[in-house]
Design a protein around this motif. Structure first.
Motif, PDB file in Angstrom:
ATOM      1  N   MET A 118      13.744 104.417 104.076  1.00 52.18           N
ATOM      2  CA  MET A 118      14.767 104.925 104.979  1.00 52.18           C
ATOM      3  C   MET A 118      14.365 106.257 105.595  1.00 52.18           C
ATOM      4  O   MET A 118      14.684 106.530 106.757  1.00 52.18           O
ATOM      5  N   GLU A 119      13.658 107.098 104.841  1.00 53.46           N
ATOM      6  CA  GLU A 119      13.156 108.351 105.417  1.00 53.46           C
ATOM      7  C   GLU A 119      12.242 108.064 106.590  1.00 53.46           C
ATOM      8  O   GLU A 119      12.360 108.688 107.660  1.00 53.46           O
ATOM      9  N   GLU A 120      11.313 107.133 106.415  1.00 51.42           N
ATOM     10  CA  GLU A 120      10.364 106.825 107.484  1.00 51.42           C
ATOM     11  C   GLU A 120      11.058 106.134 108.654  1.00 51.42           C
ATOM     12  O   GLU A 120      10.736 106.398 109.820  1.00 51.42           O
ATOM     13  N   LEU A 121      12.020 105.273 108.360  1.00 55.54           N
ATOM     14  CA  LEU A 121      12.738 104.579 109.433  1.00 55.54           C
ATOM     15  C   LEU A 121      13.523 105.569 110.283  1.00 55.54           C
ATOM     16  O   LEU A 121      13.518 105.491 111.521  1.00 55.54           O
ATOM     17  N   LEU A 122      14.185 106.524 109.646  1.00 54.87           N
ATOM     18  CA  LEU A 122      14.978 107.499 110.393  1.00 54.87           C
ATOM     19  C   LEU A 122      14.103 108.539 111.084  1.00 54.87           C
ATOM     20  O   LEU A 122      14.422 108.996 112.188  1.00 54.87           O
ATOM     21  N   GLU A 123      13.009 108.916 110.429  1.00 54.25           N
ATOM     22  CA  GLU A 123      12.116 109.933 110.992  1.00 54.25           C
ATOM     23  C   GLU A 123      11.361 109.415 112.217  1.00 54.25           C
ATOM     24  O   GLU A 123      11.128 110.154 113.172  1.00 54.25           O
ATOM     25  N   ARG A 124      10.986 108.138 112.197  1.00 53.06           N
ATOM     26  CA  ARG A 124      10.091 107.597 113.226  1.00 53.06           C
ATOM     27  C   ARG A 124      10.811 106.788 114.304  1.00 53.06           C
ATOM     28  O   ARG A 124      10.179 106.125 115.122  1.00 53.06           O
ATOM     29  N   THR A 125      12.136 106.815 114.293  1.00 54.46           N
ATOM     30  CA  THR A 125      12.917 106.165 115.345  1.00 54.46           C
ATOM     31  C   THR A 125      13.952 107.151 115.872  1.00 54.46           C
ATOM     32  O   THR A 125      14.255 108.154 115.228  1.00 54.46           O
ATOM     33  N   ASN A 126      14.483 106.850 117.039  1.00 53.20           N
ATOM     34  CA  ASN A 126      15.547 107.678 117.606  1.00 53.20           C
ATOM     35  C   ASN A 126      16.932 107.119 117.302  1.00 53.20           C
ATOM     36  O   ASN A 126      17.892 107.879 117.165  1.00 53.20           O
ATOM     37  N   TRP A 127      17.017 105.768 117.210  1.00 53.48           N
ATOM     38  CA  TRP A 127      18.318 105.173 116.941  1.00 53.48           C
ATOM     39  C   TRP A 127      18.154 103.730 116.489  1.00 53.48           C
ATOM     40  O   TRP A 127      17.184 103.053 116.861  1.00 53.48           O
ATOM     41  N   ILE A 128      19.092 103.279 115.658  1.00 52.02           N
ATOM     42  CA  ILE A 128      19.133 101.892 115.182  1.00 52.02           C
ATOM     43  C   ILE A 128      20.500 101.340 115.566  1.00 52.02           C
ATOM     44  O   ILE A 128      21.532 101.931 115.234  1.00 52.02           O
ATOM     45  N   ALA A 129      20.509 100.213 116.274  1.00 47.46           N
ATOM     46  CA  ALA A 129      21.777  99.634 116.737  1.00 47.46           C
ATOM     47  C   ALA A 129      21.772  98.126 116.518  1.00 47.46           C
ATOM     48  O   ALA A 129      20.716  97.506 116.377  1.00 47.46           O
ATOM     49  N   LEU A 130      22.957  97.541 116.481  1.00 46.00           N
ATOM     50  CA  LEU A 130      23.060  96.092 116.444  1.00 46.00           C
ATOM     51  C   LEU A 130      22.578  95.521 117.768  1.00 46.00           C
ATOM     52  O   LEU A 130      22.811  96.113 118.830  1.00 46.00           O
ATOM     53  N   ALA A 131      21.889  94.398 117.718  1.00 48.04           N
ATOM     54  CA  ALA A 131      21.412  93.763 118.950  1.00 48.04           C
ATOM     55  C   ALA A 131      22.580  93.089 119.639  1.00 48.04           C
ATOM     56  O   ALA A 131      23.217  92.203 119.061  1.00 48.04           O
ATOM     57  N   PRO A 132      22.913  93.506 120.864  1.00 53.73           N
ATOM     58  CA  PRO A 132      24.082  92.930 121.551  1.00 53.73           C
ATOM     59  C   PRO A 132      23.896  91.440 121.831  1.00 53.73           C
ATOM     60  O   PRO A 132      22.836  91.011 122.287  1.00 53.73           O
ATOM     61  N   GLY A 133      24.929  90.674 121.492  1.00 54.62           N
ATOM     62  CA  GLY A 133      24.910  89.251 121.808  1.00 54.62           C
ATOM     63  C   GLY A 133      24.118  88.380 120.859  1.00 54.62           C
ATOM     64  O   GLY A 133      24.047  87.168 121.059  1.00 54.62           O
ATOM     65  N   SER A 134      23.500  88.970 119.839  1.00 50.75           N
ATOM     66  CA  SER A 134      22.691  88.188 118.893  1.00 50.75           C
ATOM     67  C   SER A 134      23.380  88.172 117.537  1.00 50.75           C
ATOM     68  O   SER A 134      23.491  89.218 116.892  1.00 50.75           O
ATOM     69  N   PRO A 135      23.838  87.017 117.097  1.00 52.05           N
ATOM     70  CA  PRO A 135      24.574  86.957 115.831  1.00 52.05           C
ATOM     71  C   PRO A 135      23.646  87.139 114.632  1.00 52.05           C
ATOM     72  O   PRO A 135      22.504  86.661 114.625  1.00 52.05           O
ATOM     73  N   LEU A 136      24.148  87.859 113.645  1.00 50.51           N
ATOM     74  CA  LEU A 136      23.407  87.974 112.396  1.00 50.51           C
ATOM     75  C   LEU A 136      23.851  86.849 111.474  1.00 50.51           C
ATOM     76  O   LEU A 136      24.891  86.234 111.667  1.00 50.51           O
ATOM     77  N   THR A 137      23.047  86.568 110.457  1.00 51.33           N
ATOM     78  CA  THR A 137      23.362  85.504 109.504  1.00 51.33           C
ATOM     79  C   THR A 137      23.394  86.086 108.103  1.00 51.33           C
ATOM     80  O   THR A 137      22.383  86.635 107.631  1.00 51.33           O
ATOM     81  N   LYS A 138      24.543  85.990 107.439  1.00 53.16           N
ATOM     82  CA  LYS A 138      24.650  86.502 106.080  1.00 53.16           C
ATOM     83  C   LYS A 138      23.963  85.563 105.097  1.00 53.16           C
ATOM     84  O   LYS A 138      23.992  84.339 105.260  1.00 53.16           O
ATOM     85  N   ALA A 139      23.343  86.147 104.099  1.00 53.46           N
ATOM     86  CA  ALA A 139      22.731  85.351 103.043  1.00 53.46           C
ATOM     87  C   ALA A 139      23.823  84.784 102.135  1.00 53.46           C
ATOM     88  O   ALA A 139      24.933  85.312 102.084  1.00 53.46           O
ATOM     89  N   VAL A 140      23.498  83.711 101.428  1.00 57.95           N
ATOM     90  CA  VAL A 140      24.452  83.106 100.501  1.00 57.95           C
ATOM     91  C   VAL A 140      23.890  83.145  99.087  1.00 57.95           C
ATOM     92  O   VAL A 140      22.685  83.279  98.885  1.00 57.95           O
ATOM     93  N   TYR A 141      24.794  83.030  98.116  1.00 60.08           N
ATOM     94  CA  TYR A 141      24.426  83.098  96.711  1.00 60.08           C
ATOM     95  C   TYR A 141      23.274  82.134  96.400  1.00 60.08           C
ATOM     96  O   TYR A 141      23.268  81.011  96.877  1.00 60.08           O
ATOM     97  N   PRO A 142      22.259  82.570  95.626  1.00 54.68           N
ATOM     98  CA  PRO A 142      22.196  83.802  94.838  1.00 54.68           C
ATOM     99  C   PRO A 142      21.677  85.019  95.604  1.00 54.68           C
ATOM    100  O   PRO A 142      21.533  86.085  95.011  1.00 54.68           O
ATOM    101  N   ALA A 143      21.382  84.851  96.877  1.00 55.13           N
ATOM    102  CA  ALA A 143      20.900  85.980  97.665  1.00 55.13           C
ATOM    103  C   ALA A 143      22.081  86.807  98.168  1.00 55.13           C
ATOM    104  O   ALA A 143      23.238  86.403  98.084  1.00 55.13           O
ATOM    105  N   ALA A 144      21.760  87.986  98.697  1.00 55.94           N
ATOM    106  CA  ALA A 144      22.773  88.864  99.274  1.00 55.94           C
ATOM    107  C   ALA A 144      22.198  89.490 100.535  1.00 55.94           C
ATOM    108  O   ALA A 144      21.014  89.355 100.830  1.00 55.94           O
ATOM    109  N   GLY A 145      23.054  90.176 101.271  1.00 58.06           N
ATOM    110  CA  GLY A 145      22.584  90.811 102.492  1.00 58.06           C
ATOM    111  C   GLY A 145      22.554  89.823 103.645  1.00 58.06           C
ATOM    112  O   GLY A 145      23.532  89.121 103.905  1.00 58.06           O
ATOM    113  N   PHE A 146      21.416  89.742 104.337  1.00 59.89           N
ATOM    114  CA  PHE A 146      21.313  88.940 105.553  1.00 59.89           C
ATOM    115  C   PHE A 146      20.055  88.079 105.528  1.00 59.89           C
ATOM    116  O   PHE A 146      18.998  88.524 105.093  1.00 59.89           O
ATOM    117  N   SER A 147      20.186  86.867 106.007  1.00 62.99           N
ATOM    118  CA  SER A 147      19.001  86.020 106.174  1.00 62.99           C
ATOM    119  C   SER A 147      18.428  86.166 107.578  1.00 62.99           C
ATOM    120  O   SER A 147      17.276  85.818 107.833  1.00 62.99           O
TER     121      SER A 147
END
Length: 384
Positions: free
Chosen positions: A348-377
């Motif tokens: 996260m240090e490198e991601l924040l240091e080496r970028t100016n901004w992180i945003a959701l991609a407009p119009g592109s749906p994310l996919t949530k992971a399902v058990y036993p995984a978590a987060g996003f697929s």
């Protein structure tokens, strides 16, 4: 004859898999000790989970049909193996590993395209987790692709509960690792001086560890590392994209990143559950629990319990860290917590240091992971 318990919920229903966290929140309020054919007896409240974690005599960790070192063991056996494992995650080792960890993170961040859509899981989170794990253990580059496929197969087999598939996946991993161990032995003094080679020299009492024990240790580290670290990175990036106020604060105050990471991962769990089995008849949450009852501890609910955290979605940096079950608690608290915290902080240090901004991609749906995984697929983001 004992009657089969009535199912209180279906962990694999569409309603649950559509939004695991919301479903677990609802269960915590409606039926905090719930039975299902798939997860047996599930505990959703923080107090109930803590009770199980802190009473290893009543609630055994020996639940797997596979050798599980040391996760699936109880004292005194657990203590012997834990003594071997803990030095591999010492502060001194972490300090030595940090520069390489940072180099891997920086290279991957620099490789992200700017201004357009990025599938963040595939182009950063998964690669980071895989590269870090192989670097830490001293594994060759050619092992990365089959290991990534193995993780996906393991998740699929776990979700379906297919015993034949689980057996096949376990054998596949064993084959990879035993091949590495054979190469190290054949190389003798020329073998790489890394963790994998070092495990070949470890002893229990007056004997060297067996290959099956080493494979189990490395399997536990790999399952915990590859899937969970990738999930953590995705969850963190998505949270910052969704919460620009938090993102801006962390860009301006990177020193609070360690607390912020733990808090975000409390709110949005990277690891859904863990298992135990009762060794005697007890009562939990007013429910009779017979001896031999398989129990699922729902971390993703316990870490959002209002009786401990108030508003579970409120982002706060002043919480008592002892209440956060991100890395478990009791004698089975994650031995690799220092490594995980190092990897997540540096990423996260490198991601924040080496970028100016992180945003959701407009119009592109994310996919949530399902058990036993978590987060996003799938996690489309826009990196500036």
């Amino acid at each position: 004859m004992n009657e089969k318990p009535t199912n209180d919920w279906d962990p694999r229903s569409e309603a649950v898999t559509h939004d695991q966290v919301a479903a677990y929140d609802e269960m915590r309020h409606r039926c905090p000790v719930a039975h299902s054919d798939y997860l047996n007896l599930s505990l959703f409240r923080h107090d109930d989970v803590m009770r199980v974690l802190n009473d290893h005599e009543t609630f055994s960790s020996a639940v797997s049909s596979y050798l599980s070192v040391p996760n699936g063991m109880d004292p005194p056996e657990h203590t012997q193996y834990r003594t071997i494992i803990e030095p591999y995650f010492s502060p001194q080792r972490m300090a030595v590993f940090e520069p390489l960890c940072r180099e891997i993170a920086a290279t991957l961040v620099n490789g992200l395209s700017r201004g357009g859509e990025v599938e963040f899981n595939a182009q950063f989170a998964q690669d980071f987790a895989m590269n870090i794990q192989c670097a830490f253990l001293g594994w060759p580059l050619e092992l990365r692709a089959p290991l990534l496929r193995w993780i996906r197969k393991n998740h699929g087999a776990t979700l379906t509960g297919d015993r034949i598939a689980l057996d096949r996946v376990a054998v596949e991993f064993d084959t990879y690792i035993k091949g590495l161990l054979a190469q190290r032995r054949q190389s003798g003094a020329e073998a790489p001086d890394d963790i994998t080679t070092s495990l070949l020299r470890e002893r229990i009492g007056d004997r060297l560890l067996h290959d099956d024990e080493i494979v189990s240790i490395l399997r536990n580290w790999t399952v915990g590392e590859l899937g969970t670290i990738a999930a953590c990175i995705g969850i963190l990036a998505h949270y910052l994209a969704e919460r620009p106020d938090v993102q801006q604060r962390l860009r301006e105050q990177p020193s609070v990143l360690p607390k912020a990471i733990d808090e975000i991962l409390r709110i949005r769990a990277p690891l859904i559950a863990n298992r135990r089995i009762s060794t005697k008849s007890v009562k939990i949450g007013g429910r009779e629990v017979p001896v031999g009852q398989r129990i699922t501890l729902i971390w993703a609910s316990a870490n959002r319990d209002e009786t401990v955290f108030g508003n579970p979605d409120e982002f706060r940096l002043d919480r008592d860290p002892a209440s956060n079950l991100l890395y478990g608690s009791g004698i089975h608290v994650c031995p690799g917590a220092l490594l995980a915290r190092l990897e997540l902080r540096v990423a996260m240090e490198e991601l924040l240091e080496r970028t100016n901004w992180i945003a959701l991609a407009p119009g592109s749906p994310l996919t949530k992971a399902v058990y036993p995984a978590a987060g996003f697929s799938a996690l489309p983001l826009r990196i500036e």
